[in-house]
Design a protein around this motif. Structure first.
Motif, short mmCIF file in Angstrom:
data_model
loop_
_atom_site.label_atom_id
_atom_site.label_comp_id
_atom_site.label_asym_id
_atom_site.label_seq_id
_atom_site.Cartn_x
_atom_site.Cartn_y
_atom_site.Cartn_z
N PRO A 37 -9.29 5.24 1.30
CA PRO A 37 -9.28 5.60 -0.11
C PRO A 37 -8.58 4.55 -0.96
O PRO A 37 -7.79 3.75 -0.46
N ALA A 38 -8.86 4.57 -2.25
CA ALA A 38 -8.34 3.52 -3.14
C ALA A 38 -6.83 3.48 -3.21
O ALA A 38 -6.24 2.43 -3.47
N ASN A 39 -6.18 4.64 -2.98
CA ASN A 39 -4.72 4.67 -3.06
C ASN A 39 -4.04 4.47 -1.72
O ASN A 39 -2.82 4.66 -1.61
N ALA A 40 -4.78 4.07 -0.69
CA ALA A 40 -4.17 3.83 0.62
C ALA A 40 -3.12 2.73 0.50
O ALA A 40 -3.40 1.65 -0.04
N PRO A 41 -1.90 2.97 0.98
CA PRO A 41 -0.82 1.98 0.82
C PRO A 41 -0.98 0.79 1.77
O PRO A 41 -1.22 0.98 2.96
N ILE A 42 -0.83 -0.40 1.22
CA ILE A 42 -0.88 -1.63 2.01
C ILE A 42 0.51 -2.25 2.01
O ILE A 42 1.15 -2.38 0.96
N LEU A 43 0.99 -2.64 3.19
CA LEU A 43 2.31 -3.25 3.32
C LEU A 43 2.22 -4.73 2.96
O LEU A 43 1.55 -5.51 3.65
N MET A 44 2.88 -5.11 1.87
CA MET A 44 2.80 -6.48 1.38
C MET A 44 3.83 -7.37 2.08
O MET A 44 4.71 -6.89 2.79
N GLU A 45 3.72 -8.66 1.84
CA GLU A 45 4.59 -9.63 2.50
C GLU A 45 6.07 -9.39 2.23
O GLU A 45 6.92 -9.68 3.07
N ASP A 46 6.38 -8.85 1.04
CA ASP A 46 7.78 -8.58 0.71
C ASP A 46 8.20 -7.18 1.14
O ASP A 46 9.28 -6.71 0.76
N PHE A 47 7.36 -6.49 1.90
CA PHE A 47 7.62 -5.18 2.49
C PHE A 47 7.64 -4.04 1.46
O PHE A 47 8.12 -2.95 1.75
N THR A 48 7.12 -4.31 0.27
CA THR A 48 6.80 -3.24 -0.65
C THR A 48 5.38 -2.79 -0.35
O THR A 48 4.69 -3.41 0.48
N GLU A 49 4.95 -1.70 -0.99
CA GLU A 49 3.59 -1.20 -0.77
C GLU A 49 2.78 -1.28 -2.05
O GLU A 49 3.33 -1.17 -3.15
N LYS A 50 1.47 -1.48 -1.90
CA LYS A 50 0.56 -1.54 -3.03
C LYS A 50 -0.72 -0.81 -2.66
O LYS A 50 -1.21 -0.96 -1.53
N PRO A 51 -1.29 -0.01 -3.56
CA PRO A 51 -2.58 0.64 -3.26
C PRO A 51 -3.63 -0.42 -2.93
O PRO A 51 -3.70 -1.47 -3.58
N ILE A 52 -4.45 -0.14 -1.94
CA ILE A 52 -5.42 -1.13 -1.48
C ILE A 52 -6.36 -1.57 -2.61
O ILE A 52 -6.80 -2.72 -2.63
N ALA A 53 -6.63 -0.68 -3.56
CA ALA A 53 -7.52 -1.03 -4.66
C ALA A 53 -6.93 -2.10 -5.57
O ALA A 53 -7.66 -2.76 -6.32
N HIS A 54 -5.61 -2.28 -5.52
CA HIS A 54 -4.94 -3.25 -6.38
C HIS A 54 -4.62 -4.56 -5.67
O HIS A 54 -4.09 -5.48 -6.29
N VAL A 55 -4.90 -4.64 -4.39
CA VAL A 55 -4.64 -5.88 -3.65
C VAL A 55 -5.70 -6.91 -4.01
O VAL A 55 -6.89 -6.63 -4.02
N GLU A 56 -5.26 -8.14 -4.30
CA GLU A 56 -6.16 -9.18 -4.76
C GLU A 56 -6.23 -10.34 -3.78
O GLU A 56 -5.33 -10.55 -2.96
N VAL A 57 -7.31 -11.09 -3.88
CA VAL A 57 -7.50 -12.29 -3.06
C VAL A 57 -6.34 -13.25 -3.33
O VAL A 57 -5.94 -13.46 -4.48
N GLY A 58 -5.80 -13.83 -2.27
CA GLY A 58 -4.70 -14.76 -2.39
C GLY A 58 -3.34 -14.14 -2.15
O GLY A 58 -2.37 -14.85 -1.91
#
Length: 204
Positions: free
Chosen positions: A1-22
């Motif tokens: 789903p669009a709000n699935a949390p993704i673990l970012m490099e700085d160990f915060t989370e971002k909804p997968i729909a907001h993750v961008e190329v790069g």
């Protein structure tokens, strides 16, 4: 789903729909024979969107996950080696981070205080353990306030005291404890804690 949390490099989370190329996320890599898995920064090369049914997954640990039926997870197989496969009943999922709950308003005030303390008297490099330093001889009330704040947010720690009267409170609890400080403390030296996680071997 669009709000699935993704673990970012700085160990915060971002909804997968907001993750961008790069952008960089927490990925993983394997050693010889598929063993000794380690976390590793991974750069997003492309993104896509599609419509698919969502299923609810409940684990034996009580965690609830919503995903598409064919979503691939990092899991162990009968050979004992981790593989990147869709889930089945009885699958063992491998996690790189324990679930972290948001703090209560009172706990958030303690995190805010700890963040300011860390900027002034905290460290974690080159020793990867997060530590808070203060003189018990000169500032015993501040030391007691530090211990109280750490306990109120559920941080486990050990205390080392020198003959000079300086004390150091070392945070235990590994990666999860560090990520709590990263997410909930406002501090200029936050990057040092992030770097301390990546500076370790990062075994899962």
């Amino acid at each position: 789903p669009a709000n699935a949390p993704i673990l970012m490099e700085d160990f915060t989370e971002k909804p997968i729909a907001h993750v961008e190329v790069g952008e960089c996320v927490v990925g993983y890599t394997f050693g010889k024979l598929g063993k000794h898995a380690k976390i590793k920064p991974a750069t997003v090369l492309s993104t896509s969107k599609n419509h698919a049914p969502i299923v609810k997954v409940t684990t034996s640990a009580g965690r609830t996950i919503f995903c598409t039926p064919n979503h691939r997870w990092w899991r162990r197989t009968r050979t004992g080696r981790p593989s990147y496969l869709p889930l089945e009943i009885g699958s063992e999922i491998i996690s790189v981070l324990d679930p972290i709950e948001s703090p209560s308003p009172s706990q958030q005030r303690q995190y805010d205080w700890l963040g300011g303390f860390f900027d002034g008297e905290g460290n974690c490099m080159p020793n990867p353990a997060v530590s808070f330093h203060q003189s018990r001889k000169a500032n015993e009330p501040i030391c007691n306030r530090l211990f109280s704040a750490l306990r109120s947010v559920g941080m486990e720690f050990t205390i080392r005291e020198e003959k000079t009267g300086m004390i150091a409170a070392y945070i235990t609890g590994g990666r999860t404890a560090k990520v709590k400080l990263i997410r909930f403390c406002e501090m200029e030296k936050k990057g040092r804690i992030v770097n301390s996680i990546w500076s370790r071997e990062g075994y899962v």
